[in-house]
Design an enzyme around this catalytic site. Structure first.
Site, short mmCIF file in Angstrom:
data_model
loop_
_atom_site.label_atom_id
_atom_site.label_comp_id
_atom_site.label_asym_id
_atom_site.label_seq_id
_atom_site.Cartn_x
_atom_site.Cartn_y
_atom_site.Cartn_z
CE1 TYR A 54 -3.23 -3.07 0.15
CE2 TYR A 54 -3.40 -2.29 2.39
CZ TYR A 54 -4.08 -3.19 1.15
OH TYR A 54 -4.78 -4.05 1.24
CB SER A 219 -13.53 -4.39 -2.16
OG SER A 219 -12.47 -3.55 -2.81
N PRO A 220 -16.12 -3.95 0.62
CG PRO A 220 -16.45 -2.80 2.59
CD PRO A 220 -15.24 -3.16 1.57
N GLY A 224 -17.13 -6.05 -8.89
CA GLY A 224 -15.95 -6.51 -9.89
C GLY A 224 -14.59 -5.97 -9.16
CG PHE A 230 -22.50 -1.84 -4.85
CD1 PHE A 230 -23.76 -1.41 -3.71
CD2 PHE A 230 -21.57 -2.28 -4.37
CE1 PHE A 230 -23.84 -1.96 -2.66
CE2 PHE A 230 -21.59 -2.85 -2.97
CZ PHE A 230 -22.58 -2.36 -2.20
#
Length: 310
Positions: A54, A219-220, A224, A230
């Site tokens: 990171y 990535s909750p 994709g 979303f």
């Protein structure tokens, strides 16, 4: 305070079900980063996730500098980091030499003497489990790492590694969100001639539950492979957002909280990795940590994401 605290099985750790992820921490100034970390602590988050790739290590150093890392602060935290990806060279490396060197770098940047948990970041097809076992044993004997786990690994990969190492693997971090649900899709539509019935993860969720391995969802809020959030995406997920907004209104929380609550509603006690750099959004997410959706609401959201309920 909405965050729940659970024991990480086969450890002495009691961890929040929300995790502050630090992949984008260097996007913030030191003052902003400190505010975000302290907000997390105030919300009851005691678990902080890192990785040596990171920001090419800069995120770990930024974290330590922002919080003015010292023994008093350190004892309030569970620190987890990951290694095994050589991002500059574009390959994976589970060699003993690389694991040991990676941990030394992580500890130096985080300004701590030890990690609570070390994860192997992505599966290395060239892994020699005996080498990994030697590295883990040395790290544990030296007091540099207390517990070990993996990330993005299937049952066979975990079982192969576990065969050689005496330490119990306690964590598997994997992608999971309302809009990315391979963890549960094939189980729901087993033996049907649909795309959803394809088993893309070798039933890893059930495997981890059977073997007392804590799942962590990265990535909750994404769909994709880093395809974007979303939530608020009315082009690709109009029905999903309509349903989420409706349920959010009922509980008087934000859509972010509902996205979190959908994951935490699962009985596997999945930890949610929050990668946001926005302190208010982190607070909003934490309001979903202890929000118990009804079974009907959970399935309604799953179906609105475009999934089949046979």
């Amino acid at each position: 305070m909405n965050v729940k605290v659970y024991p990480i099985k086969n450890t002495e750790l009691h961890a929040s079900n929300m995790i502050m992820g630090n992949m984008r921490l260097t996007q913030l100034s030191l003052a902003e980063a400190e505010n975000l970390i302290r907000t997390a602590l105030e919300e009851g988050i005691n678990f902080f996730d890192h990785a040596d790739i990171y920001g090419q290590g800069r995120c770990e150093a930024h974290f330590a500098d922002a919080i003015q890392m010292n023994p008093a602060i350190r004892e309030k935290m569970i620190l987890q980091s990951k290694c095994g990806i050589r991002s500059k060279e574009n390959y994976y490396d589970f060699s003993k030499e690389h694991i040991l060197a990676s941990v030394d770098g992580i500890l130096k940047r985080l300004k701590t003497d030890y990690l609570d948990i070390l994860l192997l970041h992505r599966p290395d097809p060239l892994m020699e489990p005996e080498e990994v076992a030697e590295a883990f044993q040395q790290l544990q004997d030296q007091g540099k790492v207390n517990y070990f786990g993996v990330s993005n690994q299937n049952p066979a990969q975990i079982a192969l590694l576990q065969k050689y190492i005496p330490q119990k693997l306690v964590v598997n971090q994997i992608q999971f969100s309302i809009a990315h649900t391979p963890l549960i899709d094939s189980g729901i539509s087993l033996n049907m001639k649909t795309d959803q019935s394809l088993n893309r993860d070798s039933s890893i969720l059930e495997y981890c539950r059977l073997h007392d391995i804590t799942m962590q969802a990265w990535s909750p809020f994404q769909h994709g492979m880093f395809s974007g959030p979303f939530l608020g995406d009315l082009i690709h997920f109009p029905e999903l957002n309509k349903v989420i907004d409706s349920i959010a209104e009922k509980y008087e929380v934000t859509n972010t909280a509902i996205a979190v609550a959908w994951i935490t509603r699962h009985p596997a006690n999945i930890q949610v990795v929050l990668g946001t750099t926005n302190a208010q959004r982190l607070k909003d997410a934490c309001k979903g940590a202890d929000l118990s959706l009804t079974r009907e609401e959970w399935y309604r959201i799953y179906k609105a994401a475009g999934n089949l309920i046979p």
